[in-house]
Write a protein that holds these residues in place. Sequence first.
Motif, PDB file in Angstrom:
ATOM      1  N   SER A  88     -19.049 -14.194  65.633  1.00 16.24           N
ATOM      2  CA  SER A  88     -19.669 -14.268  64.332  1.00 16.24           C
ATOM      3  C   SER A  88     -20.521 -13.139  64.013  1.00 16.24           C
ATOM      4  N   GLY A  90     -22.941 -13.035  62.322  1.00 10.24           N
ATOM      5  CA  GLY A  90     -24.416 -13.472  62.397  1.00 10.24           C
ATOM      6  C   GLY A  90     -25.186 -13.322  63.789  1.00 10.24           C
ATOM      7  N   LEU A  91     -24.300 -13.012  64.785  1.00 11.05           N
ATOM      8  CA  LEU A  91     -24.888 -12.728  66.152  1.00 11.05           C
ATOM      9  C   LEU A  91     -24.552 -11.249  66.688  1.00 11.05           C
ATOM     10  N   LYS A 120     -17.798 -16.665  62.354  1.00 12.33           N
ATOM     11  CA  LYS A 120     -18.956 -17.109  62.254  1.00 12.33           C
ATOM     12  C   LYS A 120     -19.217 -18.186  63.450  1.00 12.33           C
ATOM     13  N   ARG A 174     -32.753 -14.376  68.913  1.00  7.83           N
ATOM     14  CA  ARG A 174     -32.071 -15.427  68.199  1.00  7.83           C
ATOM     15  C   ARG A 174     -32.557 -16.519  67.877  1.00  7.83           C
ATOM     16  N   VAL A 194     -24.989 -24.300  64.753  1.00  6.89           N
ATOM     17  CA  VAL A 194     -24.978 -22.779  64.144  1.00  6.89           C
ATOM     18  C   VAL A 194     -24.536 -23.094  62.391  1.00  6.89           C
ATOM     19  N   ASP A 196     -24.022 -21.091  59.015  1.00  6.83           N
ATOM     20  CA  ASP A 196     -23.584 -19.567  58.617  1.00  6.83           C
ATOM     21  C   ASP A 196     -23.613 -18.481  59.423  1.00  6.83           C
ATOM     22  N   LYS A 198     -25.209 -18.249  62.430  1.00  2.00           N
ATOM     23  CA  LYS A 198     -26.407 -18.156  63.137  1.00  2.00           C
ATOM     24  C   LYS A 198     -26.991 -19.261  64.017  1.00  2.00           C
ATOM     25  N   LEU A 199     -27.736 -19.020  64.761  1.00  2.00           N
ATOM     26  CA  LEU A 199     -28.345 -20.297  65.705  1.00  2.00           C
ATOM     27  C   LEU A 199     -29.653 -20.653  64.955  1.00  2.00           C
ATOM     28  N   VAL A 200     -29.512 -22.092  64.768  1.00  2.00           N
ATOM     29  CA  VAL A 200     -30.634 -22.884  63.950  1.00  2.00           C
ATOM     30  C   VAL A 200     -31.037 -23.975  64.838  1.00  2.00           C
TER      31      VAL A 200
END
Length: 286
Positions: A88, A90-91, A120, A174, A194, A196, A198-200
Amino acid sequence: MNTKIMADSACDLSKDHYNEYDIEMVPLTVHLNEKEYKDVKDINPTTIYNAMREGKTPKTSQVPPQTFKSIFTSYAKKNQPLVYIAFSSGLSGTYQTAKMMEMEVKDEYPEAVLHVIDTKCASIGYGLIVLHAAMLAKEGATAEEINEAASYQAAHMEHIFTVDDLEYLLRGGRVSKTAAFVGSLLKIKPILHVEDGKLVPLEKIRGSKKLFPRMLEIMEERGTDLENQTIGISHGDDIERAEALAAMIKERFKPKDVIIEMVGSVIGAHAGPGTIALFFMNNMNK
């Protein structure tokens, strides 16, 4: 000539998978005790988890640009199609670096069949996409067909996971300080997903006993055609809990298969020991 599939070490597949499906693997870098290690090749996840339990903070870094350029060039020279399915964006910056090197190599070899895909996704969720692509490649699918199939699967790969201590994710930037504080309250267990790439944080569960049943409820809500899927579970050095979750999933959803692997050194360095992650195809667009 069949299309070659390439992945990076953040897909958390085993060496058996790389060998069986002839997958090219490029390692990210892990930094521990002021030394650098190539993930999978020079260090294993258990070493990372033990160091974290002792209070150490391992770091990670992306694949160097020259590594991508060298690999991409070698396939371009022999006119073999290559699909690199990446961790990903995002990471990690690994995907962006690979895209830059793809453009450089295509400037020199305009006819090169080279695709770089941002999944992603992470860990075995990412690994399941790589495995599916490798199976297609073995069956003779074109690079374009593999690119399309992998991109679709990546857009529908659900990540539902929990960590023992949000402090590890906080240290690595993160999650936010607020999320880490809330998760540290007595008997609160976080569920994250996850979004998009990213971790949420998704929910807070009070008490460990409710954690897996809630994860299965989310799986039922978001999953599609679960009985025909291969489900992925990865764990931060906690095989007993991973197997317990797998047994619950098999009993409730009767999937085609369940793959269990350890969360690798790169993701484990941020998520920490005790992480349990669940991956399946969802019924939504990310």
